[in-house]
Design a protein around this motif. Sequence first.
Motif, short mmCIF file in Angstrom:
data_model
loop_
_atom_site.label_atom_id
_atom_site.label_comp_id
_atom_site.label_asym_id
_atom_site.label_seq_id
_atom_site.Cartn_x
_atom_site.Cartn_y
_atom_site.Cartn_z
N LYS A 1 0.82 -1.21 0.00
CA LYS A 1 0.00 0.00 0.00
C LYS A 1 0.86 1.27 0.00
O LYS A 1 0.51 2.27 -0.62
N TYR A 2 1.97 1.19 0.71
CA TYR A 2 2.84 2.36 0.88
C TYR A 2 4.29 1.95 0.56
O TYR A 2 5.08 1.67 1.46
N PRO A 3 4.62 1.88 -0.74
CA PRO A 3 5.95 1.40 -1.15
C PRO A 3 7.07 2.20 -0.47
O PRO A 3 6.97 3.43 -0.35
N PRO A 4 8.11 1.52 -0.02
CA PRO A 4 9.17 2.20 0.72
C PRO A 4 9.88 3.29 -0.08
O PRO A 4 10.32 4.29 0.49
N TRP A 5 9.98 3.13 -1.42
CA TRP A 5 10.67 4.13 -2.22
C TRP A 5 9.84 5.41 -2.37
O TRP A 5 10.36 6.45 -2.72
N GLU A 6 8.54 5.32 -2.05
CA GLU A 6 7.69 6.51 -2.12
C GLU A 6 7.60 7.22 -0.77
O GLU A 6 7.24 8.40 -0.71
N THR A 7 7.88 6.49 0.30
CA THR A 7 7.70 7.05 1.64
C THR A 7 9.01 7.30 2.37
O THR A 7 9.02 7.90 3.44
N ALA A 8 10.12 6.86 1.80
CA ALA A 8 11.40 6.95 2.50
C ALA A 8 11.80 8.39 2.80
O ALA A 8 12.39 8.68 3.84
#
Length: 318
Positions: A212-219
């Motif tokens: 739901k919340y990919p790490p590359w988008e939220t890092a």
Amino acid sequence: MNSSATHNHHSNQPKVKLVVIMGATGAGKSRLSIDLSAHLPRSQVINSDKMQLYNGLDITTNKISLDERKGVRHFLLGDFDSIGADVEPSEYRSTAAFVIAEIASRGDLPVVVGGSNSFIHALLVDTFDPEVDVFAAGSGSVSHVLRYDCCFIWVDVAWSVLRDYLCQRVDEMLDSGMLEELAQFYDPAKVGVLVGLRKAIGVAEFDKYFSKYPPWETAENGLVPQLGSDTARREAYEEAVRDIKDNTCRLAKRQIGKIMKLRAAGWDLTRIDATVAFRAVTAKKKEKKNNSESDSPDVWERKVVEPSVKIVKKFLEE
């Protein structure tokens, strides 16, 4: 008969002596194995934790660090590739048996340590049938005929205390970088693929979150959502953490059930009650005082290490 089923007692040679430290996840097995080595300097550890066999996810699988090993040699810890097929009990039986023979040939003491009781059973029984899961319901009795001369130490903790400790430990693992480790391990193409290291508790739970919340988008804003910043994301994160805690507790209960089945089958397991030591640590961590663990090492030494040393030394003298 293949080599993994060779019976030591069929020859005139005495059975190899080894120590086996068992217990549920989080019960202190690795810590005890290192503490024992201070009294038994020729001891060497063979890992029997299924997930710790694999290379990778050291925080998530709670591998003992190099510093924590205090120079004690460890085998089968992170030795297997995490990609591909599972390590089956029959493979563990033959691989660990080879390591045990090598350690014993040098006059050192093999110490098998880990919570995967299916692997411990496969390694130790005189005759092993890979087609039969002895722990499955209705599978029949477990053999008590073993191919080694074993000293079993079962580190046990009262369930209410162990449960609280396991939940604390998950929080500590997250503080130590577990989420960052799982973010690097995340692969959208492998979500739902449960093989090898991907069976480790934490992978599936956070795969759901990262889907739901990919790490590359939220890092950029932090992998852990801040309170009040994104309610839906925060709830998804907290759900993953709850699931990890619940699944860890379920694993511990299954492990205890398997140990009880082995004991009922006649395995001579000496129970060491570590409840008092764990209660001291858990309570003091909750208090969050600067001297929160000042007394706990003494309790652990008196209640767990000292009786274990006596048991093992008596075993070795027999």
